[in-house]
Design an enzyme around this catalytic site. Sequence first.
Site, PDB file in Angstrom:
ATOM      1  NE  ARG A 122     -17.821  12.181  -1.422  1.00  0.00           N
ATOM      2  CZ  ARG A 122     -18.089  13.234  -1.272  1.00  0.00           C
ATOM      3  NH1 ARG A 122     -18.967  14.077  -2.143  1.00  0.00           N
ATOM      4  NH2 ARG A 122     -18.060  13.920  -0.027  1.00  0.00           N
ATOM      5  CE  LYS A 144      -9.969  -8.111  -7.522  1.00  0.00           C
ATOM      6  NZ  LYS A 144      -9.337  -9.351  -6.883  1.00  0.00           N
ATOM      7  CD  GLU A 186      -1.062 -12.355 -13.442  1.00  0.00           C
ATOM      8  OE1 GLU A 186      -2.180 -13.093 -13.147  1.00  0.00           O
ATOM      9  OE2 GLU A 186      -0.936 -11.472 -12.354  1.00  0.00           O
ATOM     10  CE  LYS A 227      -9.433  -9.224 -14.364  1.00  0.00           C
ATOM     11  NZ  LYS A 227      -8.334  -8.520 -13.885  1.00  0.00           N
ATOM     12  CD  GLU A 237     -11.469 -11.523  -5.122  1.00  0.00           C
ATOM     13  OE1 GLU A 237     -10.924 -10.767  -5.942  1.00  0.00           O
ATOM     14  OE2 GLU A 237     -10.744 -11.638  -4.196  1.00  0.00           O
ATOM     15  NE  ARG A 242     -12.212  -9.503 -10.197  1.00  0.00           N
ATOM     16  CZ  ARG A 242     -12.096  -8.098 -10.453  1.00  0.00           C
ATOM     17  NH1 ARG A 242     -13.436  -7.652 -10.682  1.00  0.00           N
ATOM     18  NH2 ARG A 242     -10.932  -7.566 -10.911  1.00  0.00           N
ATOM     19  CG  ASN A 246      -7.161 -13.315  -6.091  1.00  0.00           C
ATOM     20  OD1 ASN A 246      -6.591 -12.321  -6.811  1.00  0.00           O
ATOM     21  ND2 ASN A 246      -8.116 -13.368  -5.115  1.00  0.00           N
ATOM     22  CG  HIS A 249      -2.196 -13.348  -7.544  1.00  0.00           C
ATOM     23  ND1 HIS A 249      -2.135 -14.293  -8.546  1.00  0.00           N
ATOM     24  CD2 HIS A 249      -2.211 -12.136  -8.152  1.00  0.00           C
ATOM     25  CE1 HIS A 249      -2.053 -13.733  -9.765  1.00  0.00           C
ATOM     26  NE2 HIS A 249      -2.062 -12.331  -9.586  1.00  0.00           N
ATOM     27  CG  HIS A 253      -0.088 -10.231  -3.639  1.00  0.00           C
ATOM     28  ND1 HIS A 253      -1.447 -10.399  -3.723  1.00  0.00           N
ATOM     29  CD2 HIS A 253       0.113  -9.903  -5.042  1.00  0.00           C
ATOM     30  CE1 HIS A 253      -2.260  -9.616  -4.853  1.00  0.00           C
ATOM     31  NE2 HIS A 253      -1.181  -9.556  -5.782  1.00  0.00           N
ATOM     32  CG  HIS A 266       2.110  -8.671 -10.070  1.00  0.00           C
ATOM     33  ND1 HIS A 266       1.656  -9.025  -8.867  1.00  0.00           N
ATOM     34  CD2 HIS A 266       1.192  -9.259 -10.992  1.00  0.00           C
ATOM     35  CE1 HIS A 266       0.493  -9.565  -8.851  1.00  0.00           C
ATOM     36  NE2 HIS A 266       0.240 -10.049 -10.069  1.00  0.00           N
TER      37      HIS A 266
HETATM   38  P1  NAD Z   1       4.667  -2.183 -14.678  1.00  0.00           P
HETATM   39  O1  NAD Z   1       3.292  -1.132 -15.043  1.00  0.00           O
HETATM   40  O2  NAD Z   1       5.644  -1.831 -13.901  1.00  0.00           O
HETATM   41  O3  NAD Z   1       5.317  -1.989 -16.254  1.00  0.00           O
HETATM   42  C1  NAD Z   1       6.579  -2.996 -16.261  1.00  0.00           C
HETATM   43  C2  NAD Z   1       7.748  -1.892 -17.120  1.00  0.00           C
HETATM   44  O4  NAD Z   1       7.569  -1.867 -18.401  1.00  0.00           O
HETATM   45  C3  NAD Z   1       7.828  -0.427 -16.534  1.00  0.00           C
HETATM   46  O5  NAD Z   1       9.021  -0.183 -16.205  1.00  0.00           O
HETATM   47  C4  NAD Z   1       7.389   0.248 -17.682  1.00  0.00           C
HETATM   48  O6  NAD Z   1       7.736   1.550 -17.972  1.00  0.00           O
HETATM   49  C5  NAD Z   1       7.484  -0.644 -18.728  1.00  0.00           C
HETATM   50  N1  NAD Z   1       6.786  -0.745 -19.862  1.00  0.00           N
HETATM   51  C6  NAD Z   1       5.454  -0.612 -20.265  1.00  0.00           C
HETATM   52  N2  NAD Z   1       5.210  -0.759 -21.290  1.00  0.00           N
HETATM   53  C7  NAD Z   1       6.283  -0.574 -22.054  1.00  0.00           C
HETATM   54  C8  NAD Z   1       6.294  -0.632 -23.487  1.00  0.00           C
HETATM   55  N3  NAD Z   1       5.265  -0.901 -24.402  1.00  0.00           N
HETATM   56  N4  NAD Z   1       7.510  -0.751 -23.889  1.00  0.00           N
HETATM   57  C9  NAD Z   1       8.703  -0.628 -23.088  1.00  0.00           C
HETATM   58  N5  NAD Z   1       8.503  -0.475 -21.853  1.00  0.00           N
HETATM   59  C10 NAD Z   1       7.250  -0.479 -21.267  1.00  0.00           C
HETATM   60  O7  NAD Z   1       4.254  -3.582 -14.617  1.00  0.00           O
HETATM   61  P2  NAD Z   1       3.204  -4.654 -15.109  1.00  0.00           P
HETATM   62  O8  NAD Z   1       3.676  -6.013 -14.949  1.00  0.00           O
HETATM   63  O9  NAD Z   1       2.572  -4.345 -16.412  1.00  0.00           O
HETATM   64  O10 NAD Z   1       2.078  -4.556 -13.856  1.00  0.00           O
HETATM   65  C11 NAD Z   1       2.246  -4.974 -12.605  1.00  0.00           C
HETATM   66  C12 NAD Z   1       1.185  -4.394 -11.646  1.00  0.00           C
HETATM   67  O11 NAD Z   1      -0.117  -4.632 -12.033  1.00  0.00           O
HETATM   68  C13 NAD Z   1       1.386  -4.860 -10.121  1.00  0.00           C
HETATM   69  O12 NAD Z   1       1.302  -3.576  -9.301  1.00  0.00           O
HETATM   70  C14 NAD Z   1       0.298  -5.713 -10.003  1.00  0.00           C
HETATM   71  O13 NAD Z   1      -0.122  -5.784  -8.724  1.00  0.00           O
HETATM   72  C15 NAD Z   1      -0.751  -4.955 -10.804  1.00  0.00           C
HETATM   73  N6  NAD Z   1      -1.921  -5.823 -11.268  1.00  0.00           N
HETATM   74  C16 NAD Z   1      -3.087  -5.601 -11.167  1.00  0.00           C
HETATM   75  C17 NAD Z   1      -4.229  -6.435 -11.470  1.00  0.00           C
HETATM   76  C18 NAD Z   1      -5.604  -5.759 -11.368  1.00  0.00           C
HETATM   77  O14 NAD Z   1      -6.550  -6.534 -11.569  1.00  0.00           O
HETATM   78  N7  NAD Z   1      -5.914  -4.476 -11.200  1.00  0.00           N
HETATM   79  C19 NAD Z   1      -3.945  -7.600 -12.225  1.00  0.00           C
HETATM   80  C20 NAD Z   1      -2.602  -8.164 -12.134  1.00  0.00           C
HETATM   81  C21 NAD Z   1      -1.725  -7.380 -11.856  1.00  0.00           C
HETATM   82  N1  GLY Z   2      -6.189 -10.195 -10.995  1.00  0.00           N
HETATM   83  C1  GLY Z   2      -7.224 -10.082 -10.113  1.00  0.00           C
HETATM   84  C2  GLY Z   2      -8.382  -9.855 -10.308  1.00  0.00           C
HETATM   85  O1  GLY Z   2      -8.659  -8.991 -11.306  1.00  0.00           O
HETATM   86  O2  GLY Z   2      -9.418 -10.107  -9.563  1.00  0.00           O
END
Ligand code: NAD
Ligand code: GLY
Length: 362
Positions: A122, A144, A186, A227, A237, A242, A246, A249, A253, A266
């Site tokens: 939990r 998130k 972003e 942020k 949100e 917040r 998006n 997005h 998405h 993404h």
């Molecule tokens: P990712 O985590 O898939 O990383 C991208 C690629 O880069 C992967 O292949 C990874 O192995 C590689 N990589 C990572 N760091 C590296 C480094 N330093 N050197 C070499 N390779 C490296 O993608 P991302 O773009 O970081 O994240 C996308 C995700 O984030 C999506 O699922 C999206 O929905 C999510 N997201 C979440 C929020 C949130 O607020 N929680 C906000 C925006 C995006």
């Molecule tokens: N990336 C959208 C949020 O964090 O609210």
Amino acid sequence: MSNVINVPLGTRSYAIHIGAGLLPQLGLLTAQALRGRACLLVTDSHVSQIYGEFAAASLRAAGFSVSRAVVPAGEASKCGEQLFALYNAAKQAGLDRTGIVVALGGGVVGDLAGFLAATWLRGVAFVQVPTTLLAMVDSSVGGKTGIDLPSGKNLVGAFHQPSLVVADLATLETLPPREIRAGMAEVVKYGAIRDTQLFQALEKLATTFSKAWKIPSEIIARCCAIKADVVANDEREETGLRAILNFGHTLGHAIEKATGYGRILHGEAVAIGMVAAARLSTKLTGLPDADATRLEALLTKLELPVRAPGLAWPELRAAMKLDKKSQGGIPRFVLLKKLGEAVTGCVVPEDVLQEVAHGLGE
Ligand code: NAD
Ligand code: GLY
């Protein structure tokens, strides 16, 4: 030199450390922020090879016992199967309620490991160690967490704030240019919704960016500060503030889902989504045409996609219906009044939406 930005959330406040060469200090910073001793270090197959041992060694040197769990790199790992594998890893690591999940990687690892931390026993503490630009400026901050379902992005999740974020800018040196570009989408988003000075700085940077793929640390810090401010004022949100994050997005998405997660990154999908949202804004919320053109020109200079040829409208429309931001099956959009000022919760007439979406396919 490192920057520290605070996310002020009362008892859940935390610091974001931003600087080159911070990974060796991960253990020390974690020990200062948290009392537990057992860590589950969650990372992906790419990141584990490059930084897994550095991170583990730093944690061990600070007195933590460290178990490592590695998921395959890529969006497809943000799923129930990997989550359940991580629950097993947490059990094997003996992670009790004082345990700490450390997410080392991009947004995929951060969202997945964060959701593990939100739900294991939990809720246990977690530390975000973002290694992509996108994760540094966006996903590691704000709490998130979640996974995708075959029927939609991020459909299962929880708000669970990290206790600490450590962004080592030196890790960006190994990040492929395509991933840097995706993260820049972003970064542009923050300028478009909240900060015209940042937008102008990016227009300047874009003229030389593809020669070096280097992003100044002040720009990363500025995004985190924006942020942090937005999250501090609307953590869950609830007030609508917040939701400005998006921007781009709703369609973004839908594009990720309609193309099968991972084919279009993404950030790339968000770039296309922002161009669409800007065009909708010129029709519905008074965004000057010139501002929509500036946004598209900036994204193009950063070598991000601004069109999605070949995407079928019925699939996109169906994906939007299931989007989290939909209400009663009607998608909600974040639109712009002008650069730097966003409006949330916008309902777009079906014919206008279809016209703009068709334009993206050309
Ligand atoms: P990712 O985590 O898939 O990383 C991208 C690629 O880069 C992967 O292949 C990874 O192995 C590689 N990589 C990572 N760091 C590296 C480094 N330093 N050197 C070499 N390779 C490296 O993608 P991302 O773009 O970081 O994240 C996308 C995700 O984030 C999506 O699922 C999206 O929905 C999510 N997201 C979440 C929020 C949130 O607020 N929680 C906000 C925006 C995006
Ligand atoms: N990336 C959208 C949020 O964090 O609210």
